[in-house]
Design an enzyme around this catalytic site. Structure first.
Site, mmCIF file in Angstrom:
data_model
loop_
_atom_site.group_PDB
_atom_site.id
_atom_site.type_symbol
_atom_site.label_atom_id
_atom_site.label_comp_id
_atom_site.label_asym_id
_atom_site.label_seq_id
_atom_site.Cartn_x
_atom_site.Cartn_y
_atom_site.Cartn_z
ATOM 1 N N ILE A 103 0.732 -1.351 0.156
ATOM 2 C CA ILE A 103 -0.112 -0.049 -0.211
ATOM 3 C C ILE A 103 0.556 1.760 -0.308
ATOM 4 O O ILE A 103 2.340 1.136 0.585
ATOM 5 C CB ILE A 103 -1.469 0.505 1.309
ATOM 6 N N CYS A 104 0.427 2.381 -0.191
ATOM 7 C CA CYS A 104 0.779 3.819 -0.815
ATOM 8 C C CYS A 104 2.109 3.280 -1.120
ATOM 9 O O CYS A 104 2.104 3.303 -2.836
ATOM 10 C CB CYS A 104 1.299 4.371 0.724
ATOM 11 N N ALA A 105 2.994 4.271 -0.560
ATOM 12 C CA ALA A 105 4.076 4.173 -1.995
ATOM 13 C C ALA A 105 4.835 3.409 -1.888
ATOM 14 O O ALA A 105 5.728 2.530 -2.934
ATOM 15 C CB ALA A 105 5.488 5.190 -0.608
#
Length: 183
Positions: A103-105
């Site tokens: 998730i995310c970066a």
């Protein structure tokens, strides 16, 4: 037999994503093992939350997991991306057809660097999408492409965690957990 999930953590991972993943998976009776890549079990998340991992990642690399998941956050996602023992373990997971997620970066930094996103549809924190190559960025909260599940960031962490529950233990388990959480 209970499903097993490994959540790899490092200093600087996103607090909300990390805690949400642990909480929601455990609500679904998934055996969650939180493993630190640092030289200690205690980590400090991006916003200052301190977490004590269950174990050290290097001590569980040979174990089997139904899911390996990487929280995002900076600089945590970069630290996970640079930890070669984790990279190799995720590559083995992907090659075996077992679930892996980020998730995310973390999708753009870690999964991209590990080489497991080739020709996949995926998502990540939109500001990191310019770092992608060989895959298709989809601007959606959660994207499932075969055994790869990705998500965009803190605001999508709950939907991501519930999707992981569904992928691991089924739609009814997802519904039960969501209902109990008033989602």
């Amino acid at each position: 037999m209970s499903k097993r999930a490994l959540i790899a953590v490092a200093d600087g991972v996103e607090d909300l994503e990390c805690v949400t993943l642990i909480d929601v998976l455990r609500r679904a009776d998934v055996e969650v093992l939180v493993a630190s890549i640092e030289e200690r079990r205690m980590i400090t998340c991006a916003r200052g939350t301190r977490l004590t991992a269950d174990t050290m990642l290097v001590d569980v690399l040979a174990q089997d997991f139904d899911l390996i998941v990487l929280p995002g956050g900076m600089p945590g996602a970069q630290r996970l991306a640079e930890f070669e023992p984790l990279a190799e373990r995720v590559r083995r997971q992907a090659k075996a057809g077992e679930l892996f997620a980020a998730i995310c970066a973390a999708p753009a930094l870690a999964l991209q660097q590990y080489g497991v996103l080739r020709q996949r549809r995926m998502t990540c924190y939109p500001a990191f999408s310019d770092r992608l190559s060989g895959c298709t960025f989809v601007d959606e909260a959660v994207v499932v492409d075969g055994n790869c599940i990705t998500s965009q960031g803190p605001g999508t962490a709950l939907a991501f965690a519930l999707t992981l529950v569904e992928q691991l233990v089924g739609r009814s388990a997802r519904s039960e957990v969501a209902k109990a959480m008033l989602v």
